[in-house]
Design an enzyme around this catalytic site. Structure first.
Site, PDB file in Angstrom:
ATOM      1  N   LYS A 180      74.465  70.365  47.832  1.00  0.00           N
ATOM      2  CA  LYS A 180      73.639  70.845  48.946  1.00  0.00           C
ATOM      3  C   LYS A 180      72.160  70.900  48.579  1.00  0.00           C
ATOM      4  O   LYS A 180      71.318  70.436  49.330  1.00  0.00           O
ATOM      5  CB  LYS A 180      74.057  72.264  49.371  1.00  0.00           C
ATOM      6  CG  LYS A 180      75.443  72.385  49.923  1.00  0.00           C
ATOM      7  CD  LYS A 180      75.688  73.793  50.452  1.00  0.00           C
ATOM      8  CE  LYS A 180      75.657  74.886  49.385  1.00  0.00           C
ATOM      9  NZ  LYS A 180      76.739  74.830  48.410  1.00  0.00           N
ATOM     10  N   ARG A 214      76.504  82.514  54.934  1.00  0.00           N
ATOM     11  CA  ARG A 214      77.669  82.318  54.084  1.00  0.00           C
ATOM     12  C   ARG A 214      78.836  83.191  54.515  1.00  0.00           C
ATOM     13  O   ARG A 214      79.916  83.082  53.942  1.00  0.00           O
ATOM     14  CB  ARG A 214      77.303  82.730  52.655  1.00  0.00           C
ATOM     15  CG  ARG A 214      77.138  81.587  51.668  1.00  0.00           C
ATOM     16  CD  ARG A 214      76.702  82.219  50.370  1.00  0.00           C
ATOM     17  NE  ARG A 214      76.969  81.442  49.202  1.00  0.00           N
ATOM     18  CZ  ARG A 214      76.065  80.694  48.570  1.00  0.00           C
ATOM     19  NH1 ARG A 214      74.856  80.546  49.054  1.00  0.00           N
ATOM     20  NH2 ARG A 214      76.386  80.082  47.460  1.00  0.00           N
ATOM     21  N   ARG A 254      83.690  81.343  42.257  1.00  0.00           N
ATOM     22  CA  ARG A 254      82.774  81.021  43.359  1.00  0.00           C
ATOM     23  C   ARG A 254      83.439  80.085  44.376  1.00  0.00           C
ATOM     24  O   ARG A 254      83.177  80.164  45.570  1.00  0.00           O
ATOM     25  CB  ARG A 254      81.473  80.427  42.810  1.00  0.00           C
ATOM     26  CG  ARG A 254      80.618  81.505  42.142  1.00  0.00           C
ATOM     27  CD  ARG A 254      79.488  80.921  41.331  1.00  0.00           C
ATOM     28  NE  ARG A 254      78.572  80.164  42.145  1.00  0.00           N
ATOM     29  CZ  ARG A 254      78.018  79.008  41.780  1.00  0.00           C
ATOM     30  NH1 ARG A 254      78.298  78.489  40.606  1.00  0.00           N
ATOM     31  NH2 ARG A 254      77.211  78.394  42.576  1.00  0.00           N
ATOM     32  N   ARG A 296      76.834  70.474  35.256  1.00  0.00           N
ATOM     33  CA  ARG A 296      75.552  71.126  35.542  1.00  0.00           C
ATOM     34  C   ARG A 296      75.316  72.287  34.575  1.00  0.00           C
ATOM     35  O   ARG A 296      74.187  72.552  34.167  1.00  0.00           O
ATOM     36  CB  ARG A 296      75.549  71.638  36.991  1.00  0.00           C
ATOM     37  CG  ARG A 296      74.237  72.263  37.399  1.00  0.00           C
ATOM     38  CD  ARG A 296      74.224  72.668  38.853  1.00  0.00           C
ATOM     39  NE  ARG A 296      74.855  73.954  39.081  1.00  0.00           N
ATOM     40  CZ  ARG A 296      75.025  74.511  40.277  1.00  0.00           C
ATOM     41  NH1 ARG A 296      74.614  73.879  41.357  1.00  0.00           N
ATOM     42  NH2 ARG A 296      75.590  75.684  40.402  1.00  0.00           N
ATOM     43  N   ARG A 350      71.923  78.413  34.362  1.00  0.00           N
ATOM     44  CA  ARG A 350      72.344  79.426  35.333  1.00  0.00           C
ATOM     45  C   ARG A 350      73.428  80.308  34.738  1.00  0.00           C
ATOM     46  O   ARG A 350      74.389  79.813  34.166  1.00  0.00           O
ATOM     47  CB  ARG A 350      72.870  78.743  36.615  1.00  0.00           C
ATOM     48  CG  ARG A 350      71.764  78.286  37.511  1.00  0.00           C
ATOM     49  CD  ARG A 350      72.278  77.573  38.739  1.00  0.00           C
ATOM     50  NE  ARG A 350      73.225  78.353  39.524  1.00  0.00           N
ATOM     51  CZ  ARG A 350      73.437  78.134  40.825  1.00  0.00           C
ATOM     52  NH1 ARG A 350      72.770  77.187  41.462  1.00  0.00           N
ATOM     53  NH2 ARG A 350      74.324  78.850  41.471  1.00  0.00           N
TER      54      ARG A 350
HETATM   55  P1  AMP Z   1      73.664  79.142  45.396  1.00  0.00           P
HETATM   56  O1  AMP Z   1      72.467  78.723  44.621  1.00  0.00           O
HETATM   57  O2  AMP Z   1      73.537  78.839  46.861  1.00  0.00           O
HETATM   58  O3  AMP Z   1      74.947  78.650  44.815  1.00  0.00           O
HETATM   59  O4  AMP Z   1      73.728  80.741  45.323  1.00  0.00           O
HETATM   60  C1  AMP Z   1      73.859  81.412  44.084  1.00  0.00           C
HETATM   61  C2  AMP Z   1      74.295  82.848  44.292  1.00  0.00           C
HETATM   62  O5  AMP Z   1      73.305  83.548  45.079  1.00  0.00           O
HETATM   63  C3  AMP Z   1      75.585  83.043  45.066  1.00  0.00           C
HETATM   64  O6  AMP Z   1      76.742  82.899  44.253  1.00  0.00           O
HETATM   65  C4  AMP Z   1      75.409  84.465  45.585  1.00  0.00           C
HETATM   66  O7  AMP Z   1      75.613  85.420  44.547  1.00  0.00           O
HETATM   67  C5  AMP Z   1      73.932  84.488  45.941  1.00  0.00           C
HETATM   68  N1  AMP Z   1      73.715  84.056  47.338  1.00  0.00           N
HETATM   69  C6  AMP Z   1      73.065  82.954  47.764  1.00  0.00           C
HETATM   70  N2  AMP Z   1      73.064  82.875  49.104  1.00  0.00           N
HETATM   71  C7  AMP Z   1      73.738  83.962  49.553  1.00  0.00           C
HETATM   72  C8  AMP Z   1      74.101  84.459  50.837  1.00  0.00           C
HETATM   73  N3  AMP Z   1      73.779  83.795  51.946  1.00  0.00           N
HETATM   74  N4  AMP Z   1      74.788  85.621  50.900  1.00  0.00           N
HETATM   75  C9  AMP Z   1      75.125  86.301  49.786  1.00  0.00           C
HETATM   76  N5  AMP Z   1      74.842  85.888  48.547  1.00  0.00           N
HETATM   77  C10 AMP Z   1      74.153  84.731  48.422  1.00  0.00           C
END
Ligand code: AMP
Length: 187
Positions: free
Chosen positions: A13, A88, A144, A127, A133
């Site tokens: 994404k 989400r 996740r 990754r 990360r």
């Molecule tokens: P991502 O980079 O999109 O994979 O997001 C990394 C982490 O950020 C996720 O595993 C959540 O802990 C947090 N996060 C990102 N977007 C959201 C969201 N819309 N709602 C809740 N937590 C989020």
């Protein structure tokens, strides 16, 4: 154009959203990126988010919604944006509807990147070698995916019933997928 890109962790994404933001001339709004920047700077927001992120859990809605509302009100998101990682949860969809309603607008499309589940794990493990990360360890990676399936995949039905979902095959090389997205988008 106002878009949302969806797909499980590892679907690509972020990579595709950066290219798309350029193409539509709008803001790339990644909640994960905003959280990570705040964690790095140890802001109050970062401190509130960190333990959830490290565990592969979602940050509470009240924290996330307020952050997105502020971000969407910024000038660069005025006429075009791509949301990446938000909403989400079904509750976040309702909140986004109301934020966009207040701004007098709505989403034009929801891009769904479809990727084989085992491929996702392999991509994320790869990754992990370079990302730095803290949520890229194998147990958290698997968790996740489960959280995505339970909390976020149902959003595809919500948006599907609105007739705005555009499915794109997310397997293959980055450029190939970018081309598929370009072909699938209206205009
Ligand atoms: P991502 O980079 O999109 O994979 O997001 C990394 C982490 O950020 C996720 O595993 C959540 O802990 C947090 N996060 C990102 N977007 C959201 C969201 N819309 N709602 C809740 N937590 C989020």
């Amino acid at each position: 154009m106002r878009l949302l890109i969806m797909g499980p962790p590892g679907a690509g994404k972020g990579t595709q959203a950066v290219a798309l933001a350029k193409r539509i001339g709008g803001a790339h709004i990644s909640t994960g990126d905003i959280f990570r920047a705040n964690v790095q700077q140890q802001t109050e927001l970062g401190k509130a988010a960190q333990r959830y992120m490290d565990a592969g859990e979602y940050v509470p809605d009240e924290v996330t919604n307020a952050m997105v509302k502020e971000r969407l009100a910024e000038d660069d998101a005025g006429s075009a944006f791509i949301l990446d990682g938000y909403p989400r949860t079904v509750d976040q969809v309702a909140k986004l509807d109301s934020i966009l309603g207040e701004l007098g607008t709505q989403l034009d499309g929801v891009l769904e990147l479809v990727v084989d589940p085992e491929e996702l794990i392999q991509r994320l493990l790869k990754r992990a070698e370079t990302s730095g990360r803290t949520d890229d360890g194998e147990a958290v990676i698997r968790h996740r995916q489960e959280v995505y399936t339970a909390e976020t995949a149902p959003l595809l039905e919500v948006y599907g019933s609105r007739g705005v979902v555009i499915k794109v095959d997310g397997m293959g090389g980055v450029d190939e997928i970018t081309r598929r997205i370009d072909d699938a988008l209206p205009g």
